[in-house]
Design a protein around this motif. Structure first.
Motif, PDB file in Angstrom:
ATOM      1  N   ALA A 178     -33.714 -76.167  -7.643  1.00  0.00           N
ATOM      2  CA  ALA A 178     -32.322 -75.556  -7.182  1.00  0.00           C
ATOM      3  C   ALA A 178     -31.587 -75.933  -8.167  1.00  0.00           C
ATOM      4  N   PRO A 179     -30.401 -74.868  -8.287  1.00  0.00           N
ATOM      5  CA  PRO A 179     -29.596 -75.082  -9.262  1.00  0.00           C
ATOM      6  C   PRO A 179     -28.820 -76.305  -9.245  1.00  0.00           C
ATOM      7  N   LYS A 180     -28.206 -76.823 -10.379  1.00  0.00           N
ATOM      8  CA  LYS A 180     -27.511 -78.204 -10.330  1.00  0.00           C
ATOM      9  C   LYS A 180     -26.251 -78.249  -9.613  1.00  0.00           C
ATOM     10  N   SER A 181     -25.937 -79.228  -8.999  1.00  0.00           N
ATOM     11  CA  SER A 181     -24.874 -79.418  -8.273  1.00  0.00           C
ATOM     12  C   SER A 181     -24.433 -80.731  -8.299  1.00  0.00           C
ATOM     13  N   ALA A 182     -22.951 -81.011  -8.290  1.00  0.00           N
ATOM     14  CA  ALA A 182     -22.522 -82.491  -8.229  1.00  0.00           C
ATOM     15  C   ALA A 182     -22.248 -82.873  -6.772  1.00  0.00           C
ATOM     16  N   LEU A 183     -22.509 -81.924  -5.831  1.00  0.00           N
ATOM     17  CA  LEU A 183     -22.023 -82.267  -4.422  1.00  0.00           C
ATOM     18  C   LEU A 183     -23.094 -82.505  -3.643  1.00  0.00           C
ATOM     19  N   VAL A 184     -23.344 -83.725  -2.871  1.00  0.00           N
ATOM     20  CA  VAL A 184     -24.263 -83.921  -2.169  1.00  0.00           C
ATOM     21  C   VAL A 184     -23.800 -84.384  -0.658  1.00  0.00           C
ATOM     22  N   LEU A 185     -24.575 -83.643   0.166  1.00  0.00           N
ATOM     23  CA  LEU A 185     -24.188 -83.818   1.604  1.00  0.00           C
ATOM     24  C   LEU A 185     -25.403 -84.498   2.501  1.00  0.00           C
ATOM     25  N   PHE A 186     -24.664 -85.255   3.247  1.00  0.00           N
ATOM     26  CA  PHE A 186     -25.545 -86.004   4.447  1.00  0.00           C
ATOM     27  C   PHE A 186     -25.121 -85.743   5.884  1.00  0.00           C
ATOM     28  N   GLY A 187     -25.999 -85.259   6.702  1.00  0.00           N
ATOM     29  CA  GLY A 187     -25.546 -85.044   8.126  1.00  0.00           C
ATOM     30  C   GLY A 187     -26.843 -84.963   8.966  1.00  0.00           C
ATOM     31  N   GLY A 188     -26.484 -84.135  10.156  1.00  0.00           N
ATOM     32  CA  GLY A 188     -27.631 -84.158  11.149  1.00  0.00           C
ATOM     33  C   GLY A 188     -27.410 -84.781  12.395  1.00  0.00           C
ATOM     34  N   TRP A 189     -27.888 -84.535  13.575  1.00  0.00           N
ATOM     35  CA  TRP A 189     -27.865 -85.342  14.714  1.00  0.00           C
ATOM     36  C   TRP A 189     -28.841 -86.584  14.635  1.00  0.00           C
ATOM     37  N   ASP A 190     -28.721 -87.516  15.525  1.00  0.00           N
ATOM     38  CA  ASP A 190     -29.420 -88.687  15.374  1.00  0.00           C
ATOM     39  C   ASP A 190     -30.831 -88.522  15.557  1.00  0.00           C
ATOM     40  N   GLY A 191     -31.599 -88.891  14.812  1.00  0.00           N
ATOM     41  CA  GLY A 191     -33.066 -88.747  14.475  1.00  0.00           C
ATOM     42  C   GLY A 191     -33.360 -87.573  13.631  1.00  0.00           C
ATOM     43  N   GLU A 192     -32.529 -86.790  13.279  1.00  0.00           N
ATOM     44  CA  GLU A 192     -32.822 -85.427  12.455  1.00  0.00           C
ATOM     45  C   GLU A 192     -31.848 -85.460  11.482  1.00  0.00           C
ATOM     46  N   VAL A 193     -31.522 -86.378  10.479  1.00  0.00           N
ATOM     47  CA  VAL A 193     -30.620 -86.354   9.477  1.00  0.00           C
ATOM     48  C   VAL A 193     -31.247 -85.926   8.082  1.00  0.00           C
ATOM     49  N   VAL A 194     -30.450 -85.485   7.386  1.00  0.00           N
ATOM     50  CA  VAL A 194     -30.824 -84.823   6.093  1.00  0.00           C
ATOM     51  C   VAL A 194     -29.854 -85.120   5.119  1.00  0.00           C
ATOM     52  N   VAL A 195     -30.447 -85.461   3.578  1.00  0.00           N
ATOM     53  CA  VAL A 195     -29.579 -85.330   2.564  1.00  0.00           C
ATOM     54  C   VAL A 195     -30.214 -84.379   1.460  1.00  0.00           C
ATOM     55  N   SER A 196     -29.200 -83.604   1.157  1.00  0.00           N
ATOM     56  CA  SER A 196     -29.445 -82.623   0.034  1.00  0.00           C
ATOM     57  C   SER A 196     -28.157 -82.406  -0.841  1.00  0.00           C
ATOM     58  N   THR A 197     -28.441 -81.739  -1.816  1.00  0.00           N
ATOM     59  CA  THR A 197     -27.482 -81.017  -2.706  1.00  0.00           C
ATOM     60  C   THR A 197     -26.682 -80.006  -1.997  1.00  0.00           C
ATOM     61  N   VAL A 198     -25.654 -79.280  -2.340  1.00  0.00           N
ATOM     62  CA  VAL A 198     -25.039 -78.269  -1.591  1.00  0.00           C
ATOM     63  C   VAL A 198     -25.777 -76.957  -2.165  1.00  0.00           C
ATOM     64  N   MET A 199     -26.602 -77.039  -3.521  1.00  0.00           N
ATOM     65  CA  MET A 199     -27.308 -76.007  -3.786  1.00  0.00           C
ATOM     66  C   MET A 199     -28.464 -76.053  -3.473  1.00  0.00           C
ATOM     67  N   ASP A 200     -29.044 -77.004  -2.764  1.00  0.00           N
ATOM     68  CA  ASP A 200     -30.351 -76.921  -2.014  1.00  0.00           C
ATOM     69  C   ASP A 200     -30.731 -75.786  -1.250  1.00  0.00           C
ATOM     70  N   ARG A 215     -26.584 -82.547 -10.664  1.00  0.00           N
ATOM     71  CA  ARG A 215     -28.209 -82.826 -10.866  1.00  0.00           C
ATOM     72  C   ARG A 215     -28.658 -81.653 -10.124  1.00  0.00           C
ATOM     73  N   GLY A 216     -30.132 -81.639 -10.215  1.00  0.00           N
ATOM     74  CA  GLY A 216     -30.984 -80.875  -9.434  1.00  0.00           C
ATOM     75  C   GLY A 216     -31.055 -81.152  -7.900  1.00  0.00           C
ATOM     76  N   GLY A 217     -31.830 -80.206  -7.419  1.00  0.00           N
ATOM     77  CA  GLY A 217     -31.858 -80.270  -6.110  1.00  0.00           C
ATOM     78  C   GLY A 217     -32.628 -81.520  -5.448  1.00  0.00           C
ATOM     79  N   ILE A 218     -32.275 -82.062  -4.403  1.00  0.00           N
ATOM     80  CA  ILE A 218     -33.145 -83.070  -3.679  1.00  0.00           C
ATOM     81  C   ILE A 218     -34.005 -82.533  -2.877  1.00  0.00           C
ATOM     82  N   LEU A 219     -34.027 -81.474  -2.109  1.00  0.00           N
ATOM     83  CA  LEU A 219     -35.005 -81.149  -1.261  1.00  0.00           C
ATOM     84  C   LEU A 219     -36.041 -79.993  -2.091  1.00  0.00           C
ATOM     85  N   ASP A 220     -35.203 -79.537  -3.001  1.00  0.00           N
ATOM     86  CA  ASP A 220     -35.885 -78.462  -3.856  1.00  0.00           C
ATOM     87  C   ASP A 220     -35.612 -78.565  -5.427  1.00  0.00           C
ATOM     88  N   GLY A 221     -36.392 -79.405  -6.123  1.00  0.00           N
ATOM     89  CA  GLY A 221     -36.278 -79.596  -7.470  1.00  0.00           C
ATOM     90  C   GLY A 221     -35.926 -78.587  -8.283  1.00  0.00           C
TER      91      GLY A 221
END
Length: 347
Positions: A151-173, A143-149
């Motif tokens: 962005a090149p398509k990717s099938a890998l999505v990441l979720f991380g960050g410290w408490d209160g500062e978490v982010v969801v994005s594709t690996v290609m964002d 799929r296209g980017g989550i943070l940047d529409g």
């Protein structure tokens, strides 16, 4: 007169009762009902799940039925399904025994049980196939980017960050962090095949094999963030093994644990993945985890306490990785036709 009537009545009654048979040998023979017994106590075929259901109809005493559940994909020849055991009692005998085979290629087979008396009953054996929802062929679903529409398509999505500062994005964002033969999208054209091999009778755990075949580019992803060996993310980003491997599925949680191909007894887990259906999964970030069809994913243990107030992309790409997701879709409920043959290859 009254005294004569009673003896006369007794004599007549005795004559009537005694007149039923000319002599003792002309009475019908009494047959021990146990010697007529023709019902198996148990019956088991190879790759059978659970106990067989054995029935017969007293109105048709020479007919019976046996119903079983089989892992059909693990049986090499349905025309020669091995009988693992049959238990009888009271001197009965059967036309099959442990080690013999039944022809179930037409969907049913039969065997005959003969009682001690010589009476017979023919049992028709039918089966239903055990279905493991995990089994089948899967394709990646970029799929296209989550943070940047854009962005090149990717099938890998990441979720991380410290408490209160978490982010969801594709690996290609953040696509500029990759390149030079280390693209995380190299696997997006792969074909994945799961096949069921057996089910543990006691625990209900399903076991099988998996093939993760490279697509037209012949590549597997190598997750080196910024092409830096010190930031090798393969241990967290990888959700399905490369090449061939083994798996076990917990029937209660649905967790799928992977094992190296050489670990035939599934004793040393590589990691455990889970499966999500289509939906939008709120994990507490500004964007949810979007799953159009399905996803295999992994949770990663904390602590998630590596804080850098300069907010580098490493804060969720490398540090504080909480979970990773492969976006996929299922193209078949059956494994590849040549799944077993492909397992002979080296990857």
């Amino acid at each position: 007169m009254r005294k004569l009537l009673l003896p006369l009545f007794c004599v007549c009654a005795g004559a009537l009762l005694g007149g039923c048979y000319e002599n003792e040998s002309s009475a019908p023979d009494m047959v021990d009902p146990w010697l007529r017994e023709r019902t198996p106590v148990s019956f088991r075929l190879e790759n059978q799940i659970g106990e067989a259901v054995i029935t017969h109809d007293w109105r048709h005493d020479d007919e019976g039925a046996v119903s079983v559940r089989l892992v059909t994909g693990a049986i090499e020849d349905m025309a020669a399904v091995k009988v693992e055991g049959i238990e009888l009692q009271y001197g009965a005998r059967a036309s099959v025994q442990a080690g013999s085979t039944l022809d179930l290629s037409s969907g049913k087979g039969s065997f005959v049980v003969t009682a001690e008396t010589g009476e017979t009953r023919e049992y028709t054996v039918t089966y239903s196939a055990f279905e493991e929802p995990l089994e089948g062929v899967y394709l990646f679903d970029p799929r296209g980017g989550i943070l940047d529409g854009s962005a090149p398509k990717s099938a890998l999505v990441l979720f991380g960050g410290w408490d209160g500062e978490v982010v969801v994005s594709t690996v290609m964002d953040k696509s500029w962090h990759w390149g030079g033969g280390y693209m995380p999208t190299d696997e997006d054209d792969n074909i994945v095949s799961f096949k069921l091999a057996r089910v543990d009778e006691q625990t209900g755990v399903s076991y099988g094999t998996i093939l993760n075949l490279p697509g037209d580019d012949g590549k597997y992803a190598n997750y080196l963030f910024k092409n830096d060996p010190a930031k090798d993310m393969n241990s967290k980003y990888r959700i399905l093994p490369k090449g061939k491997a083994r798996w076990a599925k917990n029937p209660s949680s649905g967790d799928v644990t992977f094992y190296a191909w050489d670990d035939a007894d599934c004793t040393t887990p590589l990691w455990t993945s889970k499966q999500l259906g289509a939906g939008s999964y709120d994990v507490g970030a500004s964007n949810p985890v979007p799953v159009a069809n399905l996803s295999f994913w992994r949770e990663h243990p904390g602590p998630f306490d590596k804080i850098d107030w300069n907010y580098p992309d490493e804060r969720w790409f490398v540090d504080n990785v909480r979970s990773t997701y492969y976006l996929m879709k299922k193209s078949s409920d059956k494994p590849l036709d040549n799944h077993d043959a492909l397992l002979e290859n080296e990857y």
